[in-house]
Write a protein that holds these residues in place. Structure first.
Motif, mmCIF file in Angstrom:
data_model
loop_
_atom_site.group_PDB
_atom_site.id
_atom_site.type_symbol
_atom_site.label_atom_id
_atom_site.label_comp_id
_atom_site.label_asym_id
_atom_site.label_seq_id
_atom_site.Cartn_x
_atom_site.Cartn_y
_atom_site.Cartn_z
ATOM 1 N N UNK A 100 0.815 -1.234 0.001
ATOM 2 C CA UNK A 100 -0.021 0.028 0.057
ATOM 3 C C UNK A 100 0.832 1.190 -0.059
ATOM 4 N N UNK A 101 1.830 1.116 -0.728
ATOM 5 C CA UNK A 101 2.698 2.507 -0.897
ATOM 6 C C UNK A 101 2.234 3.681 -1.460
ATOM 7 N N UNK A 102 2.223 4.959 -0.990
ATOM 8 C CA UNK A 102 1.828 5.851 -1.531
ATOM 9 C C UNK A 102 2.765 7.033 -1.532
ATOM 10 N N UNK A 103 2.972 7.613 -2.465
ATOM 11 C CA UNK A 103 4.044 8.670 -2.659
ATOM 12 C C UNK A 103 3.480 9.882 -2.220
ATOM 13 N N UNK A 104 4.401 10.585 -1.458
ATOM 14 C CA UNK A 104 3.574 11.855 -0.720
ATOM 15 C C UNK A 104 4.848 13.149 -1.575
ATOM 16 N N UNK A 105 4.066 13.383 -2.820
ATOM 17 C CA UNK A 105 5.013 14.368 -3.611
ATOM 18 C C UNK A 105 4.978 15.639 -3.035
ATOM 19 N N UNK A 106 4.129 16.178 -2.478
ATOM 20 C CA UNK A 106 4.215 17.688 -1.913
ATOM 21 C C UNK A 106 4.632 17.903 -0.503
ATOM 22 N N UNK A 107 5.164 17.081 0.235
ATOM 23 C CA UNK A 107 5.348 17.049 1.414
ATOM 24 C C UNK A 107 6.291 18.466 1.862
ATOM 25 N N UNK A 108 7.367 18.396 0.842
ATOM 26 C CA UNK A 108 8.308 19.707 1.210
ATOM 27 C C UNK A 108 7.657 20.956 0.750
ATOM 28 N N UNK A 109 6.949 20.909 -0.045
ATOM 29 C CA UNK A 109 6.261 22.115 -0.736
ATOM 30 C C UNK A 109 5.438 22.699 0.237
ATOM 31 N N UNK A 110 4.720 21.679 0.896
ATOM 32 C CA UNK A 110 3.765 22.106 1.780
ATOM 33 C C UNK A 110 4.237 22.583 3.180
#
Length: 211
Positions: A100-110
């Protein structure tokens, strides 16, 4: 299994490195190097007079802020090297696989838009502004220490690390069975891969494919 609290602290401080770099540039004053040199020259001859002049100098808050920013950035550079060095050992390999891998793409931007940019807009070259900034930083540090928000570190994103959520398919870590965890990796980790892991704190792991 023990939490790596020193790494957690380093990642929290590293998260705010962009903020302190911005503040270092924003409040830099060309007069500061000359004033520091003059202060130390007077300090050698008349310490009391030097301290009196220092306390009443209009650039005192700016100088303190610049020193704080410089030291924070130096520590952050060290913490990057410490983080990379820590990945050469202390991994555990027990035939586990992520699902159940889900990439967290916007963590650094957030993180940057939520915590860094608003703080950089404040007026910090006054005593009141500096005190408010110090209180806010202390509260943010405490918040990140009590939670796992430090994984949203924008510096890790810049350095090419990927952040993703996952679950262990099978694991001997009973507290993490069927629980969402956060993985930090540089490279590629796919569902079903055998992995090696290193716990940071809370439910955050450094994870690599175990080749």
């Amino acid at each position: 299994m023990t939490d790596n609290l020193s790494m957690k602290r380093a990642l929290i401080m590293q998260s705010f490195a962009p903020l302190f770099l911005i503040l270092l540039i924003k409040y830099f004053d060309c007069r500061l190097p000359h004033l520091c040199r003059a202060f130390f020259m007077v300090m050698l001859k008349e310490p009391e007079m030097a301290l009196i002049k220092l306390i009443h100098h209009p650039l005192l808050i700016t100088a303190v802020l610049e020193v704080l920013c410089f030291l924070w950035i130096i520590y952050s550079i060290y913490s990057v090297r410490y983080f990379e060095k820590s990945q050469r050992s202390n991994f555990v390999s027990m035939g586990e696989s992520p699902i159940n891998i889900e990439k967290i793409q916007d963590s650094g931007v957030t993180f940057f838009m939520t915590y860094v940019l608003p703080m950089a807009m404040d007026d910090l070259d006054t005593l009141q502004g500096f005190i408010v900034f110090a209180i806010l930083m202390a509260m943010l540090f405490a918040l990140m220490w009590k939670t796992n928000l430090y994984y949203q570190n924008p510096v890790l994103t810049i350095l090419g690390y990927e952040i993703f959520s996952f679950e262990f398919e099978t694991t001997q870590l009973a507290q993490y069975e069927e629980k969402k965890c956060i993985g930090i990796t540089r490279g590629n980790v796919e569902e079903g891969d055998n992995i090696k892991r290193q716990i940071i704190s809370d439910n955050v792991f450094i994870i690599y494919e175990d080749i």
